[in-house]
Design a protein around this motif. Structure first.
Motif, PDB file in Angstrom:
ATOM      1  N   ILE A   9     -38.725 -62.006 -11.918  1.00  0.00           N
ATOM      2  CA  ILE A   9     -38.887 -61.179 -10.675  1.00  0.00           C
ATOM      3  C   ILE A   9     -38.283 -59.836 -10.650  1.00  0.00           C
ATOM      4  O   ILE A   9     -38.668 -58.974  -9.894  1.00  0.00           O
ATOM      5  CB  ILE A   9     -38.453 -62.015  -9.508  1.00  0.00           C
ATOM      6  N   GLY A  10     -37.006 -59.789 -11.342  1.00  0.00           N
ATOM      7  CA  GLY A  10     -36.547 -58.536 -11.711  1.00  0.00           C
ATOM      8  C   GLY A  10     -37.181 -57.580 -12.417  1.00  0.00           C
ATOM      9  O   GLY A  10     -37.352 -56.482 -12.226  1.00  0.00           O
ATOM     10  N   GLU A  11     -37.970 -58.004 -13.355  1.00  0.00           N
ATOM     11  CA  GLU A  11     -38.693 -57.264 -14.248  1.00  0.00           C
ATOM     12  C   GLU A  11     -40.072 -56.676 -13.297  1.00  0.00           C
ATOM     13  O   GLU A  11     -40.484 -55.585 -13.659  1.00  0.00           O
ATOM     14  CB  GLU A  11     -39.106 -58.008 -15.597  1.00  0.00           C
ATOM     15  N   LEU A  12     -40.396 -57.582 -12.694  1.00  0.00           N
ATOM     16  CA  LEU A  12     -41.530 -57.167 -11.749  1.00  0.00           C
ATOM     17  C   LEU A  12     -41.201 -56.424 -10.980  1.00  0.00           C
ATOM     18  O   LEU A  12     -41.884 -55.053 -10.694  1.00  0.00           O
ATOM     19  CB  LEU A  12     -41.995 -58.596 -11.158  1.00  0.00           C
ATOM     20  N   ALA A  13     -39.968 -56.353 -10.157  1.00  0.00           N
ATOM     21  CA  ALA A  13     -39.423 -55.096  -9.414  1.00  0.00           C
ATOM     22  C   ALA A  13     -39.375 -53.867 -10.109  1.00  0.00           C
ATOM     23  O   ALA A  13     -39.589 -52.792  -9.601  1.00  0.00           O
ATOM     24  CB  ALA A  13     -38.191 -55.730  -8.847  1.00  0.00           C
ATOM     25  N   ARG A  14     -38.915 -53.745 -11.330  1.00  0.00           N
ATOM     26  CA  ARG A  14     -38.681 -52.472 -12.094  1.00  0.00           C
ATOM     27  C   ARG A  14     -40.123 -51.991 -12.222  1.00  0.00           C
ATOM     28  O   ARG A  14     -39.977 -50.700 -12.184  1.00  0.00           O
ATOM     29  CB  ARG A  14     -38.070 -52.794 -13.321  1.00  0.00           C
ATOM     30  N   ARG A  15     -41.226 -52.857 -12.496  1.00  0.00           N
ATOM     31  CA  ARG A  15     -42.320 -52.344 -12.885  1.00  0.00           C
ATOM     32  C   ARG A  15     -43.019 -51.731 -11.613  1.00  0.00           C
ATOM     33  O   ARG A  15     -43.972 -50.804 -11.835  1.00  0.00           O
ATOM     34  CB  ARG A  15     -43.212 -53.331 -13.684  1.00  0.00           C
ATOM     35  N   THR A  16     -42.958 -52.250 -10.666  1.00  0.00           N
ATOM     36  CA  THR A  16     -43.521 -52.031  -9.488  1.00  0.00           C
ATOM     37  C   THR A  16     -42.820 -51.045  -8.306  1.00  0.00           C
ATOM     38  O   THR A  16     -43.442 -50.334  -7.675  1.00  0.00           O
ATOM     39  CB  THR A  16     -44.096 -53.239  -8.527  1.00  0.00           C
ATOM     40  N   GLY A  17     -41.426 -51.000  -8.652  1.00  0.00           N
ATOM     41  CA  GLY A  17     -40.934 -50.055  -7.524  1.00  0.00           C
ATOM     42  C   GLY A  17     -40.523 -50.777  -6.257  1.00  0.00           C
ATOM     43  O   GLY A  17     -39.759 -50.088  -5.546  1.00  0.00           O
ATOM     44  N   LEU A  18     -40.946 -52.197  -6.121  1.00  0.00           N
ATOM     45  CA  LEU A  18     -40.437 -52.930  -5.037  1.00  0.00           C
ATOM     46  C   LEU A  18     -39.306 -53.556  -5.174  1.00  0.00           C
ATOM     47  O   LEU A  18     -38.869 -53.873  -6.333  1.00  0.00           O
ATOM     48  CB  LEU A  18     -41.534 -53.958  -4.540  1.00  0.00           C
ATOM     49  N   THR A  19     -38.569 -53.976  -4.227  1.00  0.00           N
ATOM     50  CA  THR A  19     -37.129 -54.629  -4.268  1.00  0.00           C
ATOM     51  C   THR A  19     -37.657 -56.200  -4.799  1.00  0.00           C
ATOM     52  O   THR A  19     -38.612 -56.874  -4.313  1.00  0.00           O
ATOM     53  CB  THR A  19     -36.376 -54.608  -3.032  1.00  0.00           C
ATOM     54  N   VAL A  20     -36.747 -56.704  -5.207  1.00  0.00           N
ATOM     55  CA  VAL A  20     -36.690 -58.173  -5.327  1.00  0.00           C
ATOM     56  C   VAL A  20     -36.935 -58.972  -4.093  1.00  0.00           C
ATOM     57  O   VAL A  20     -37.649 -59.761  -4.178  1.00  0.00           O
ATOM     58  CB  VAL A  20     -35.179 -58.883  -6.197  1.00  0.00           C
ATOM     59  N   LYS A  21     -35.998 -58.717  -3.208  1.00  0.00           N
ATOM     60  CA  LYS A  21     -36.242 -59.041  -1.984  1.00  0.00           C
ATOM     61  C   LYS A  21     -37.674 -59.310  -1.442  1.00  0.00           C
ATOM     62  O   LYS A  21     -38.117 -60.099  -0.728  1.00  0.00           O
ATOM     63  CB  LYS A  21     -35.440 -58.631  -0.853  1.00  0.00           C
ATOM     64  N   THR A  22     -38.107 -58.000  -1.700  1.00  0.00           N
ATOM     65  CA  THR A  22     -39.752 -57.989  -1.040  1.00  0.00           C
ATOM     66  C   THR A  22     -40.734 -58.809  -1.794  1.00  0.00           C
ATOM     67  O   THR A  22     -41.707 -59.416  -1.218  1.00  0.00           O
ATOM     68  CB  THR A  22     -40.129 -56.091  -1.092  1.00  0.00           C
ATOM     69  N   ILE A  23     -40.448 -58.916  -3.106  1.00  0.00           N
ATOM     70  CA  ILE A  23     -41.429 -59.569  -4.005  1.00  0.00           C
ATOM     71  C   ILE A  23     -41.422 -61.050  -3.489  1.00  0.00           C
ATOM     72  O   ILE A  23     -42.296 -61.670  -3.381  1.00  0.00           O
ATOM     73  CB  ILE A  23     -41.227 -59.256  -5.372  1.00  0.00           C
ATOM     74  N   ARG A  24     -40.012 -61.396  -3.427  1.00  0.00           N
ATOM     75  CA  ARG A  24     -39.677 -62.760  -3.263  1.00  0.00           C
ATOM     76  C   ARG A  24     -40.446 -63.073  -1.880  1.00  0.00           C
ATOM     77  O   ARG A  24     -41.067 -64.248  -1.519  1.00  0.00           O
ATOM     78  CB  ARG A  24     -38.323 -63.037  -2.983  1.00  0.00           C
ATOM     79  N   PHE A  25     -40.317 -62.382  -1.013  1.00  0.00           N
ATOM     80  CA  PHE A  25     -41.063 -62.522   0.360  1.00  0.00           C
ATOM     81  C   PHE A  25     -42.431 -62.497   0.340  1.00  0.00           C
ATOM     82  O   PHE A  25     -42.994 -63.562   1.059  1.00  0.00           O
ATOM     83  CB  PHE A  25     -40.591 -61.399   1.427  1.00  0.00           C
ATOM     84  N   TYR A  26     -43.343 -61.716  -0.328  1.00  0.00           N
ATOM     85  CA  TYR A  26     -44.481 -61.706  -0.715  1.00  0.00           C
ATOM     86  C   TYR A  26     -44.983 -63.168  -1.355  1.00  0.00           C
ATOM     87  O   TYR A  26     -45.935 -63.651  -1.108  1.00  0.00           O
ATOM     88  CB  TYR A  26     -44.749 -60.470  -1.635  1.00  0.00           C
ATOM     89  N   SER A  27     -44.112 -63.412  -2.294  1.00  0.00           N
ATOM     90  CA  SER A  27     -44.091 -64.746  -3.222  1.00  0.00           C
ATOM     91  C   SER A  27     -44.068 -65.949  -2.198  1.00  0.00           C
ATOM     92  O   SER A  27     -45.000 -66.946  -2.376  1.00  0.00           O
ATOM     93  CB  SER A  27     -43.459 -64.747  -3.992  1.00  0.00           C
ATOM     94  N   ARG A  29     -44.735 -65.972   0.882  1.00  0.00           N
ATOM     95  CA  ARG A  29     -46.053 -65.993   1.904  1.00  0.00           C
ATOM     96  C   ARG A  29     -47.415 -66.479   1.101  1.00  0.00           C
ATOM     97  O   ARG A  29     -48.490 -66.232   1.706  1.00  0.00           O
ATOM     98  CB  ARG A  29     -46.061 -64.583   2.489  1.00  0.00           C
ATOM     99  N   GLY A  30     -47.365 -66.546  -0.175  1.00  0.00           N
ATOM    100  CA  GLY A  30     -48.408 -66.917  -1.021  1.00  0.00           C
ATOM    101  C   GLY A  30     -49.275 -65.642  -1.426  1.00  0.00           C
ATOM    102  O   GLY A  30     -50.369 -66.082  -1.765  1.00  0.00           O
ATOM    103  N   ILE A  31     -48.686 -64.583  -0.964  1.00  0.00           N
ATOM    104  CA  ILE A  31     -49.597 -63.316  -1.352  1.00  0.00           C
ATOM    105  C   ILE A  31     -49.700 -63.005  -2.744  1.00  0.00           C
ATOM    106  O   ILE A  31     -50.758 -62.642  -3.278  1.00  0.00           O
ATOM    107  CB  ILE A  31     -49.438 -62.023  -0.744  1.00  0.00           C
ATOM    108  N   VAL A  32     -48.382 -63.175  -3.571  1.00  0.00           N
ATOM    109  CA  VAL A  32     -48.446 -62.903  -5.175  1.00  0.00           C
ATOM    110  C   VAL A  32     -47.686 -64.414  -5.474  1.00  0.00           C
ATOM    111  O   VAL A  32     -46.380 -64.136  -5.729  1.00  0.00           O
ATOM    112  CB  VAL A  32     -47.559 -61.702  -5.309  1.00  0.00           C
ATOM    113  N   ALA A  33     -48.420 -65.101  -5.892  1.00  0.00           N
ATOM    114  CA  ALA A  33     -47.735 -66.354  -6.214  1.00  0.00           C
ATOM    115  C   ALA A  33     -47.303 -66.242  -7.526  1.00  0.00           C
ATOM    116  O   ALA A  33     -47.813 -65.776  -8.548  1.00  0.00           O
ATOM    117  CB  ALA A  33     -48.586 -67.627  -6.036  1.00  0.00           C
ATOM    118  N   PRO A  34     -46.192 -67.060  -8.073  1.00  0.00           N
ATOM    119  CA  PRO A  34     -45.771 -66.866  -9.365  1.00  0.00           C
ATOM    120  C   PRO A  34     -46.688 -67.782 -10.502  1.00  0.00           C
ATOM    121  O   PRO A  34     -47.422 -68.644  -9.917  1.00  0.00           O
ATOM    122  CB  PRO A  34     -44.328 -67.745  -9.459  1.00  0.00           C
ATOM    123  N   THR A  35     -46.732 -67.404 -11.669  1.00  0.00           N
ATOM    124  CA  THR A  35     -47.690 -68.176 -12.659  1.00  0.00           C
ATOM    125  C   THR A  35     -46.989 -69.158 -13.069  1.00  0.00           C
ATOM    126  O   THR A  35     -47.853 -70.305 -13.308  1.00  0.00           O
ATOM    127  CB  THR A  35     -48.016 -67.189 -13.690  1.00  0.00           C
TER     128      THR A  35
END
Length: 312
Positions: A9-27, A29-35
């Protein structure tokens, strides 16, 4: 990079420019589920997650809500369908904001009271049908309603405001002020008197033949005198007054006497009411027409000249 690459999730944050907290929130909510998950239980995401998060960020910046975004990324609805619906909603919001801005600007410029502000707000919120009813009531009061003379049909059309679907702020402000004016009983009375003058004149014209509008004649006769600095009370003004009163006498098939000159003075005063000119200027703004020519200086001069010569 290959399709088997997984990101924390930290690497994904660096690649997208989003915060870890935001990605976790989307995750969550099922919008971006982990593989997958790491041996330690941490979430892992594939390369598709980067594209999904880029899309989510774009749609959020455009104002879409999360439930709608989830339907888009899950392909439950198409992006064009969502975009069209959202664009329509934004159009409504923009119109509302323009109306609010126009009212607030008018309040600031005019120093309106709370009561005036409430009236302006109500007028700005009228639907197209309600605006037409208000305008129709005003024009009926001025021109006689269903019994209006046929000669007024074109005049009524030329005095009808047509606020466009997406008006500019100045058009909304002009509409609000014009609507307020149209509710003024005294202003209605002034225009009604002018309509009665025109109706009487038209009845004579129908038997004697067409004549130029008296206001245009006065403008042409008084304009040069005004430009030359001739005092309306001076003897030098006598020929000018005689010229336009003779035209009016011919128009009405009456003698050029004191009574006719008094009538003409009252007629020109009605035409020269500043509210009438203001209405026409506001109408031009609303309808996108060129600003009308002001006849006020020539009419002022002519009324003074007539009053001096009819005093007893």
């Amino acid at each position: 990079m290959n399709g088997d690459t997984l990101y924390s999730i930290g690497e994904l944050a660096r690649r997208t420019g989003l915060t870890v907290k935001t990605i976790r929130f989307y995750s969550d909510r099922g919008i971006v589920a982990p593989t997958d998950r790491s041996p330690a239980g941490y979430r892992l995401y594939d390369t598709d997650a980067v594209a999904r998060l880029d899309l989510v960020r774009t749609l959020r910046e455009l104002g879409l809500d999360l439930p709608t975004i989830r339907k888009v990324v899950d392909r439950e609805v198409s992006l064009p369908e969502v975009a069209a619906a959202h664009a329509e909603a934004l159009t409504v919001q923009i119109r509302v904001l323009r109306l609010r801005r126009a009212v607030l600007t008018a309040v600031a410029e005019r120093g309106s009271t709370p009561e005036e502000t409430e009236l302006m707000h109500r007028l700005a919120q009228l639907s197209e049908a309600e605006r037409r009813r208000l305008t129709g009531d005003f024009l009926d009061a001025v021109f006689g309603g269903p019994d209006a003379a046929p000669v007024f049909a074109g005049v009524m059309r030329s005095m009808t405001p047509e606020l466009p679907d997406n008006p500019e702020p100045e058009q909304v402000q002009a509409w609000v002020e014009l609507a307020e004016m149209s509710l003024d009983p005294d202003f209605r009375s002034v225009l009604r008197r002018l309509a009665e003058y025109q109706e009487t004149e038209q009845a004579v014209i129908e038997t004697t033949g067409p004549r130029r509008d008296i206001a245009a004649v006065v403008r042409d006769q008084a304009g040069p005198a005004l430009a030359a600095g001739i005092d309306p009370a001076s003897p030098q003004a006598d020929p000018v007054v005689a010229a336009f009163t003779a035209h009016y006498a011919h128009l009405l098939a009456r003698p050029d006497d004191v009574e006719l000159r008094r009538r003409l003075a009252a007629r020109l005063e009605s035409v020269n009411d500043p509210r009438r000119e203001r209405y026409l200027r506001l109408l031009a703004v609303i309808n996108g027409w060129p600003a009308p020519e002001s006849l006020a200086p020539e009419l002022d001069w002519s009324v003074q000249a007539l009053r001096v010569r009819t005093q007893q």
